[in-house]
Structure formats: structure tokens, C-alpha cells
Motif scaffolding. Structure first.
Motif, PDB file in Angstrom:
ATOM      1  N   PRO A  49      -3.317 -10.547   4.059  1.00  0.00           N
ATOM      2  CA  PRO A  49      -2.813  -9.569   3.082  1.00  0.00           C
ATOM      3  C   PRO A  49      -1.297  -9.641   3.001  1.00  0.00           C
ATOM      4  CG  PRO A  49      -3.487  -8.458   5.093  1.00  0.00           C
ATOM      5  CD  PRO A  49      -3.936  -9.887   5.215  1.00  0.00           C
ATOM      6  N   THR A  50      -0.761  -9.360   1.821  1.00  0.00           N
ATOM      7  CA  THR A  50       0.677  -9.428   1.593  1.00  0.00           C
ATOM      8  C   THR A  50       1.243  -8.037   1.349  1.00  0.00           C
ATOM      9  OG1 THR A  50       0.513  -9.620  -0.809  1.00  0.00           O
ATOM     10  CG2 THR A  50       0.323 -11.666   0.486  1.00  0.00           C
ATOM     11  N   ILE A  51       2.560  -7.990   1.239  1.00  0.00           N
ATOM     12  CA  ILE A  51       3.218  -6.719   0.961  1.00  0.00           C
ATOM     13  C   ILE A  51       2.795  -6.181  -0.407  1.00  0.00           C
ATOM     14  CG2 ILE A  51       5.290  -7.751  -0.069  1.00  0.00           C
ATOM     15  CD1 ILE A  51       6.938  -5.630   1.407  1.00  0.00           C
ATOM     16  N   HIS A  52       2.458  -7.095  -1.336  1.00  0.00           N
ATOM     17  CA  HIS A  52       1.983  -6.668  -2.653  1.00  0.00           C
ATOM     18  C   HIS A  52       0.635  -5.965  -2.533  1.00  0.00           C
ATOM     19  CE1 HIS A  52       5.183  -8.959  -4.599  1.00  0.00           C
ATOM     20  NE2 HIS A  52       4.880  -9.976  -3.793  1.00  0.00           N
ATOM     21  N   ASP A  53      -0.244  -6.477  -1.648  1.00  0.00           N
ATOM     22  CA  ASP A  53      -1.542  -5.837  -1.429  1.00  0.00           C
ATOM     23  C   ASP A  53      -1.365  -4.422  -0.874  1.00  0.00           C
ATOM     24  OD1 ASP A  53      -2.959  -8.167  -2.226  1.00  0.00           O
ATOM     25  OD2 ASP A  53      -2.663  -9.015  -0.225  1.00  0.00           O
ATOM     26  N   VAL A  54      -0.416  -4.281   0.064  1.00  0.00           N
ATOM     27  CA  VAL A  54      -0.155  -2.963   0.641  1.00  0.00           C
ATOM     28  C   VAL A  54       0.347  -2.011  -0.433  1.00  0.00           C
ATOM     29  CG1 VAL A  54       1.249  -1.679   2.298  1.00  0.00           C
ATOM     30  CG2 VAL A  54       0.306  -3.913   2.938  1.00  0.00           C
ATOM     31  N   ALA A  55       1.273  -2.484  -1.295  1.00  0.00           N
ATOM     32  CA  ALA A  55       1.816  -1.634  -2.352  1.00  0.00           C
ATOM     33  C   ALA A  55       0.719  -1.192  -3.313  1.00  0.00           C
ATOM     34  CB  ALA A  55       2.917  -2.393  -3.102  1.00  0.00           C
ATOM     35  N   ARG A  56      -0.162  -2.131  -3.703  1.00  0.00           N
ATOM     36  CA  ARG A  56      -1.243  -1.794  -4.617  1.00  0.00           C
ATOM     37  C   ARG A  56      -2.206  -0.790  -3.991  1.00  0.00           C
ATOM     38  NH1 ARG A  56      -2.294  -6.535  -5.808  1.00  0.00           N
ATOM     39  NH2 ARG A  56      -3.919  -6.951  -4.268  1.00  0.00           N
ATOM     40  N   GLU A  57      -2.530  -1.006  -2.700  1.00  0.00           N
ATOM     41  CA  GLU A  57      -3.445  -0.110  -1.997  1.00  0.00           C
ATOM     42  C   GLU A  57      -2.861   1.284  -1.843  1.00  0.00           C
ATOM     43  OE1 GLU A  57      -6.927   0.948   0.128  1.00  0.00           O
ATOM     44  OE2 GLU A  57      -6.501  -0.916  -0.942  1.00  0.00           O
ATOM     45  N   ALA A  58      -1.552   1.361  -1.609  1.00  0.00           N
ATOM     46  CA  ALA A  58      -0.891   2.651  -1.393  1.00  0.00           C
ATOM     47  C   ALA A  58      -0.516   3.339  -2.695  1.00  0.00           C
ATOM     48  CB  ALA A  58       0.356   2.457  -0.535  1.00  0.00           C
ATOM     49  N   GLY A  59      -0.508   2.580  -3.813  1.00  0.00           N
ATOM     50  CA  GLY A  59      -0.119   3.164  -5.085  1.00  0.00           C
ATOM     51  C   GLY A  59       1.370   3.404  -5.195  1.00  0.00           C
ATOM     52  N   VAL A  60       2.155   2.533  -4.527  1.00  0.00           N
ATOM     53  CA  VAL A  60       3.613   2.661  -4.571  1.00  0.00           C
ATOM     54  C   VAL A  60       4.208   1.305  -4.934  1.00  0.00           C
ATOM     55  CG1 VAL A  60       3.639   4.497  -2.832  1.00  0.00           C
ATOM     56  CG2 VAL A  60       3.893   2.111  -2.107  1.00  0.00           C
ATOM     57  N   SER A  61       5.522   1.261  -5.091  1.00  0.00           N
ATOM     58  CA  SER A  61       6.185   0.005  -5.430  1.00  0.00           C
ATOM     59  C   SER A  61       6.355  -0.869  -4.189  1.00  0.00           C
ATOM     60  CB  SER A  61       7.562   0.279  -6.031  1.00  0.00           C
ATOM     61  OG  SER A  61       8.442   0.790  -5.032  1.00  0.00           O
ATOM     62  N   ARG A  62       6.571  -2.155  -4.446  1.00  0.00           N
ATOM     63  CA  ARG A  62       6.841  -3.076  -3.330  1.00  0.00           C
ATOM     64  C   ARG A  62       8.109  -2.665  -2.586  1.00  0.00           C
ATOM     65  NH1 ARG A  62       9.905  -7.257  -1.989  1.00  0.00           N
ATOM     66  NH2 ARG A  62       9.011  -9.032  -0.846  1.00  0.00           N
ATOM     67  N   GLY A  63       9.107  -2.141  -3.326  1.00  0.00           N
ATOM     68  CA  GLY A  63      10.345  -1.703  -2.684  1.00  0.00           C
ATOM     69  C   GLY A  63      10.120  -0.562  -1.706  1.00  0.00           C
ATOM     70  N   THR A  64       9.214   0.358  -2.067  1.00  0.00           N
ATOM     71  CA  THR A  64       8.913   1.466  -1.154  1.00  0.00           C
ATOM     72  C   THR A  64       8.278   0.947   0.130  1.00  0.00           C
ATOM     73  OG1 THR A  64       8.622   3.030  -2.965  1.00  0.00           O
ATOM     74  CG2 THR A  64       7.573   3.592  -0.876  1.00  0.00           C
ATOM     75  N   VAL A  65       7.352  -0.017   0.006  1.00  0.00           N
ATOM     76  CA  VAL A  65       6.740  -0.604   1.194  1.00  0.00           C
ATOM     77  C   VAL A  65       7.807  -1.268   2.054  1.00  0.00           C
ATOM     78  CG1 VAL A  65       5.089  -2.306   2.053  1.00  0.00           C
ATOM     79  CG2 VAL A  65       4.541  -0.950   0.022  1.00  0.00           C
ATOM     80  N   SER A  66       8.720  -2.000   1.394  1.00  0.00           N
ATOM     81  CA  SER A  66       9.776  -2.685   2.142  1.00  0.00           C
ATOM     82  C   SER A  66      10.646  -1.694   2.897  1.00  0.00           C
ATOM     83  CB  SER A  66      10.637  -3.504   1.175  1.00  0.00           C
ATOM     84  OG  SER A  66      11.668  -4.172   1.871  1.00  0.00           O
ATOM     85  N   ARG A  67      10.972  -0.547   2.267  1.00  0.00           N
ATOM     86  CA  ARG A  67      11.805   0.451   2.956  1.00  0.00           C
ATOM     87  C   ARG A  67      11.066   1.061   4.145  1.00  0.00           C
ATOM     88  NH1 ARG A  67      13.333   1.437  -2.375  1.00  0.00           N
ATOM     89  NH2 ARG A  67      11.871   3.190  -2.619  1.00  0.00           N
ATOM     90  N   VAL A  68       9.764   1.274   4.014  1.00  0.00           N
ATOM     91  CA  VAL A  68       8.982   1.776   5.148  1.00  0.00           C
ATOM     92  C   VAL A  68       9.016   0.783   6.297  1.00  0.00           C
ATOM     93  CG1 VAL A  68       6.657   2.344   5.955  1.00  0.00           C
ATOM     94  CG2 VAL A  68       7.463   3.236   3.753  1.00  0.00           C
ATOM     95  N   LEU A  69       8.847  -0.493   5.987  1.00  0.00           N
ATOM     96  CA  LEU A  69       8.824  -1.521   7.035  1.00  0.00           C
ATOM     97  C   LEU A  69      10.174  -1.688   7.712  1.00  0.00           C
ATOM     98  CD1 LEU A  69       6.700  -4.274   5.228  1.00  0.00           C
ATOM     99  CD2 LEU A  69       5.947  -2.716   7.034  1.00  0.00           C
ATOM    100  N   ASN A  70      11.235  -1.277   7.017  1.00  0.00           N
ATOM    101  CA  ASN A  70      12.573  -1.450   7.575  1.00  0.00           C
ATOM    102  C   ASN A  70      13.185  -0.140   8.036  1.00  0.00           C
ATOM    103  OD1 ASN A  70      13.427  -4.418   7.250  1.00  0.00           O
ATOM    104  ND2 ASN A  70      12.535  -3.936   5.254  1.00  0.00           N
ATOM    105  N   GLY A  71      12.332   0.805   8.433  1.00  0.00           N
ATOM    106  CA  GLY A  71      12.841   2.018   9.068  1.00  0.00           C
ATOM    107  C   GLY A  71      12.512   3.307   8.375  1.00  0.00           C
ATOM    108  N   GLY A  72      11.991   3.246   7.156  1.00  0.00           N
ATOM    109  CA  GLY A  72      11.565   4.467   6.477  1.00  0.00           C
ATOM    110  C   GLY A  72      12.675   5.278   5.833  1.00  0.00           C
TER     111      GLY A  72
END
Length: 343
Positions: free
Chosen positions: A13-36
Motif C-alpha cells: 500500500p502507498t501513501i495515496h491508498d492511505v489518503a483515499r482510505e482516510a478521506g483526506v489529502s496526501r499532504g495531510t497524510v504526509s504531515r501526520v507521518l512527519n509529526g502531526g
């Protein structure tokens, strides 16, 4: 795991899959992964839930190229390698720090640097950026590692207050002096008056503070602090045995011994047994640490408990905060007298 478009083979699974599953943007996922940072609690929970559902695993190498971080922390022990295997405190502390970092998905690298050459190589490795910060254990005065890492801007937290560094370096420590005072007061309460001590290394904060606590309580009680009743040790079992032999030679009337570590106290018990002294009938013995060595001793040791779980958790908390940009901090934790058969 997600299906690819070719031959039905599963792909990670990729960061895009996580974003789609969570219903948020890829940038939001990236910010969570880098400290929230700059992410709402609801979005963060949605991303974390999506990560669990998809089985997404962070590509640490790719992230390190973006963030400039290694996403790992070093556990640096500036003692000879054999001490790591002999002294149970180091293993307890390592296990606690590993567990605390696992909650943040940060791996821990064990580094042993007991010689000048090893310290030089390890310092070069750390300052080259291979770890984001260092948990420093057993720092002796005159050891340049802490100062060199601080000057290089490496986030650093010491176990125990580094001698001569003041507030320049973060540290987490048990209250060594107060713990020593509690033990000596306990020995006095048993009616002991010729109380000897086997110290830790006097170029370490624990060695200095525990000796100071011993002297202070004897002075308060009006008991003479006879230098013949003080022997030096280095926290090894052998040094405890040698220290007890010295005490018995210089002060045969010694009726209690405060030992600055449980491992040394095992050596003290061995020396007293060889000399025909019964513990606690003839000589009471108190240790320090409440390590596995305390319960393995015969008789089981009365000792001062250091809160190892809290020490390791606080070291990790302070280090991660410093990696995140916060200023150095100091944490001092209380100790506890644990009564067993030896005193």
C-alpha cells in the motif's frame, strides 16, 4: 495489501491508498507521518486508522531524503563492552528505552564505546547524521563525548547529570543523594554506628552524589565520618568484593556497609561470607538500584529502587522533544527504600 493492475500481484500500500482510505489529502497524510503538525485530531485519527487498515509501512529511506532525518536514535554506552553484559542496569535501561521508542515507531541503535578509539569513531558516525539524537549512558567527567556532541548540535539526553556540563545538556536522573540519605538513615535506625561505604566511581554523578548523601546523614546523626570506612568501587562485582576486604582490614568493627550499587553489594556479601561475618546479624548491607542483582543476592538485598521504567520513558520523551526543536531539560525522579533480608 492492495492489488496491482498487472497479473493480480499484490503490491505494498502507498501513501495515496492511505489518503483515499482516510478521506483526506496526501499532504495531510504526509504531515501526520512527519509529526502531526497542523493536523486536526480527527484527521490524525482517520489517518492512523487508515494506516492500520491498509497495512501501510513507512519507507524510512525515502522519508529521510525529504526530512534530512535518519528516523533512528542511538543508545550510547561509554563503558567497556564487558560491563554491558555484567551490569543488569544497562540491559534494563536499554529495554525500557527500546519499548518507549517503539511507541513512536523509532528504532534504537546500540553503540558501545569503551575506548578512546571507539569513542572517536562513534562520535564521527553520530555527527555524520546517522542518528537523530543520542541517549547517553554512563558519562564520566573528562569524557569528551557529551561536549563534542553538544557542540555539533546533536540532540542529547544523558542518564544522570553530566559532571561539569551544568544546564547545557538534557538529563534524566534518579535522586541519588536523597536515596543514599534514606539508606544511611535506615542503617542508623537499626542501631548501626560503624557504617562503611563502597562508593561508585567518583568521576560519575551517581558516585559523587551517593557519597555526599552518606556523609550528610552521618554528620546529622553526629556519627564520625571516618575515611577508613570508605572504599572506592567502579560498580563491578569485583570492586565491591575488594572494597569490603579493604573495609574489614581498616575497620574490623564495621557493623554496616552502604554499597553504591547492587552488583557491587554482591561482591561485598561474598567478602563478608569469606571473612565469617553473618549478614545481617553481624553486618547489615544496603545496596542501590533495585536491579535483578538485588533479588539474586543471598541474602536478598535491602536497596534503593531507581525507577528505571520512568527514567527510560523520560529520557525518550525529552530526547524526542529536543529533536523536535525544544530546549534542553532536566528531570530528577524520586527513589524508594526497599527492605529485604540484608538490612
Amino acid at each position: 495489501m492492495t492489488m496491482s493492475n498487472t497479473g493480480g500481484r499484490r503490491r505494498p500500500p502507498t501513501i495515496h491508498d492511505v489518503a483515499r482510505e482516510a478521506g483526506v489529502s496526501r499532504g495531510t497524510v504526509s504531515r501526520v507521518l512527519n509529526g502531526g503538525h497542523y493536523v486536526s485530531p480527527a484527521a490524525q485519527e482517520a489517518v492512523n486508522a487508515a494506516i492500520r487498515r491498509t497495512g501501510y509501512v513507512v519507507n524510512r529511506h525515502a522519508r529521510s531524503l525529504i526530512t534530512g532525518r535518519s528516523d533512528s536514535v542511538g543508545f550510547l554506552l561509554t563503558e567497556p563492552q564487558e560491563r554491558f553484559f555484567e551490569d543488569p542496569n544497562f540491559n534494563v535501561l536499554l529495554r525500557g528505552c527500546t519499548h518507549a521508542l517503539a511507541a513512536h515507531d523509532v528504532p534504537l541503535l546500540l553503540m558501545l564505546a569503551g575506548t578512546e578509539d571507539e569513542r572517536r569513531r562513534i562520535t564521527r558516525y553520530i555527527t555524520a547524521g546517522h542518528v537523530d539524537g543520542v541517549l547517553l549512558v554512563s558519562s564520566h567527567s573528562g569524557d569528551p563525548v557529551a561536549e563534542e556532541l553538544r557542540e555539533a548540535g546533536v540532540p542529547l539526553v544523558a542518564c544522570g547529570k553530566p559532571i561539569g556540563m551544568g544546564s547545557k545538556v538534557s538529563y534524566v536522573a534518579a535522586d541519588d543523594r536523597d536515596g543514599a540519605r534514606d539508606m544511611v538513615r535506615h542503617l542508623l535506625s537499626l542501631g548501626r554506628r560503624r557504617i562503611g561505604m563502597v562508593t561508585g566511581p567518583l568521576d560519575t554523578p551517581g558516585g559523587v552524589e551517593r557519597l555526599a548523601g552518606y556523609r550528610e546523614v552521618l554528620a546529622e546523626a553526629g556519627v564520625e565520618a571516618d575515611d577508613r570506612l570508605i572504599a572506592s568501587g567502579d560498580y563491578s562485582r569485583a570492586s565491591g568484593e575488594a572494597g569490603a576486604v579493604q573495609l574489614l582490614e581498616r575497620a574490623p568493627d564495621v557493623d554496616a556497609v552502604f554499597v553504591a550499587s547492587d552488583l557491587m553489594a554482591q561482591g561485598v556479601l561474598a567478602a563478608l561470607h569469606k571473612a565469617g561475618r553473618r549478614v545481617p546479624e553481624d553486618v547489615s548491607v544496603g545496596g542501590f538500584d533495585d536491579s535483578p542483582a538485588a533479588t539474586a543476592a543471598t541474602p536478598a538485598l535491602t536497596t534503593i529502587r531507581q525507577p528505571w521504567d520512568r527514567i527510560s520513558a523520560e529520557m525518550v520523551r525529552v530526547l524526542l522533544a529536543q529533536i523536535g526543536g525544544e530546549d534542553p531539560a532536566a528531570v530528577i525522579l524520586p527513589t524508594e527504600l526497599i527492605r529485604r533480608e540484608s538490612a
